[in-house]
Design an enzyme around this catalytic site. Structure first.
Site, PDB file in Angstrom:
ATOM      1  CG  HIS A 129      -2.011  -1.070   1.099  1.00  0.00           C
ATOM      2  ND1 HIS A 129      -2.344  -1.693  -0.077  1.00  0.00           N
ATOM      3  CD2 HIS A 129      -2.803  -1.627   2.060  1.00  0.00           C
ATOM      4  CE1 HIS A 129      -3.295  -2.578   0.147  1.00  0.00           C
ATOM      5  NE2 HIS A 129      -3.581  -2.580   1.429  1.00  0.00           N
ATOM      6  CG  HIS A 202      -7.820  -0.591   1.688  1.00  0.00           C
ATOM      7  ND1 HIS A 202      -8.521  -1.177   2.715  1.00  0.00           N
ATOM      8  CD2 HIS A 202      -6.874  -1.494   1.327  1.00  0.00           C
ATOM      9  CE1 HIS A 202      -8.009  -2.370   2.978  1.00  0.00           C
ATOM     10  NE2 HIS A 202      -7.013  -2.585   2.139  1.00  0.00           N
ATOM     11  CD  GLU A 339      -8.098  -3.639  -1.142  1.00  0.00           C
ATOM     12  OE1 GLU A 339      -6.899  -3.373  -1.431  1.00  0.00           O
ATOM     13  OE2 GLU A 339      -8.426  -4.493  -0.294  1.00  0.00           O
TER      14      GLU A 339
END
Length: 375
Positions: A129, A202, A339
């Site tokens: 991420h 997210h 996602e």
């Protein structure tokens, strides 16, 4: 007693009417201040059909998303926090923009045009991420756009070498609340040097309005394949058919139907679902990729995207330590994420769709979360 019931019904109707017919457009308020004193905004987008979305320009977090159920009752369906201070403490990615690279890169390493790059890794030895200080921890420049379909335009310039990624990346993300109760997210990026980009959001969705976990949610994913992973949940490169496995959501299936099938190695690795499904339609057109139906509320969410895949994550690692502004504990499997993205670890797998962005080219991606009800 009848008079009291009638009075309460009248009050409920008036409140519901007031919510649905409140001012549409976008409003801005102060959410707080960064440690260095910079002001952070909270932007409230409303349409005429009873949908309201709150977004902050710190990390581009979707703070709340309020939509009606089958009875017309509006409730929040996104896991969020109450104050900027809560977000600054760090969250389990409760609804921010993820970048530069959404999801995982094995060992935090990749090679591009003959040059090796080493990124920040977590205790499991993977980059995830966007790194230690990803886009979810940046204060974005915000431009509110009022109108029948209110929008919030966010802009951030990631300098060359930030989190050890190459190239100065200019990123624009626009949230638009559409008339038909849909939240559209448009991503755009350019670079001055070859780099890798994989942007997503997210958000954790709980379509019950925070009344129950997601085990009874009925999910459909228009994908006939899924990426196999190793123990660290990084793709091995193998693209497996979903037919005959717990990963087959080609037909609407309750989340809880196979999520605990620990005879499946992939279920054990993910502690449930935390995998990237490969859409049958790999085109870059905006297409229906997945749906989620919550039977009690009647809420149906349709996910449209230009991306080739979607990561379904069933909040397997939430442990109740984070709570809603109303004090509701965010526990294991209390929500799910869809996602939309290119595949995890794509820079290390030539057989995956490329995530390389070069000077002169423009990264474009669109995802739409559309809300309906079923009677």
């Amino acid at each position: 007693m009848k008079r009291r019931t009638s009075f309460l019904l009248l009050i409920s109707t008036v409140l519901l009417y007031a919510f649905v017919h409140q001012k549409t457009g976008i409003e801005q308020s102060v959410f707080g201040k960064m440690p260095d004193g910079r002001e952070v905004g909270l932007f409230t987008l409303r349409n005429a059909k009873g949908m309201e979305v709150k977004i902050t320009n710190y990390g581009g977090y979707i703070v709340s998303c309020t939509v009606p159920d089958r009875a017309g009752k509006p409730e929040n369906v996104v896991l969020g926090l109450g104050t900027l201070a809560d977000y600054l403490k760090g969250t389990p990615s409760l609804g921010p923009i993820i970048g530069r690279y959404g999801n995982r890169i094995a060992h935090g390493k990749f090679t591009l045009d003959g040059t090796d790059y080493t990124l920040f890794t977590n205790p499991s030895g993977i980059h995830i991420h966007g790194g230690k200080v990803g886009f979810d921890k940046k204060l974005w420049d915000a431009t509110p756009v009022d109108g029948a379909e209110p929008a919030l335009k966010l802009q951030y310039t990631s300098p060359d070498g930030e989190e050890n990624y190459p190239g100065t990346l200019n990123v624009n993300v626009t949230y638009t609340l559409q008339k038909d109760n849909a939240l559209r997210i448009d991503y755009k990026a350019t670079t001055d040097k070859a780099t890798v980009v994989n942007l997503t959001n997210h958000a954790y969705f709980n379509l019950s309005g925070m009344k129950a976990d997601v085990m009874n949610n009925v999910v459909m994913i228009k994908a006939d394949k899924v990426l196999a992973t190793d123990k660290t949940q990084v793709p091995t490169g193998e693209i497996r058919p979903v037919a005959g496995t717990p990963f087959d959501f080609t037909k609407p299936t309750p989340i809880g139907a196979h999520i605990n099938d620990t005879t499946d190695t992939q279920i054990r690795y993910g502690k449930g679902y935390d995998h990237c499904w490969v859409f049958t339609d790999q085109s870059a057109k905006l297409k229906l990729g997945a749906t989620v139906f919550e039977p009690t509320s009647g809420r149906l969410m349709e996910v449209y995207t230009t991306e080739p895949g979607v990561q379904l994550y069933t909040a397997n690692n939430l442990n109740g330590s984070v709570r809603s502004p109303e004090g509701i504990a965010y526990t294991r499997r209390f929500a799910l994420c869809l996602e939309t993205q290119h595949f995890p670890d794509s820079p290390n797998h030539p057989n995956f769709p490329t995530t390389t962005l070069r000077p002169g080219a423009t990264y474009l991606s669109t995802t739409v979360y559309k809300f309906k009800v079923q009677k």
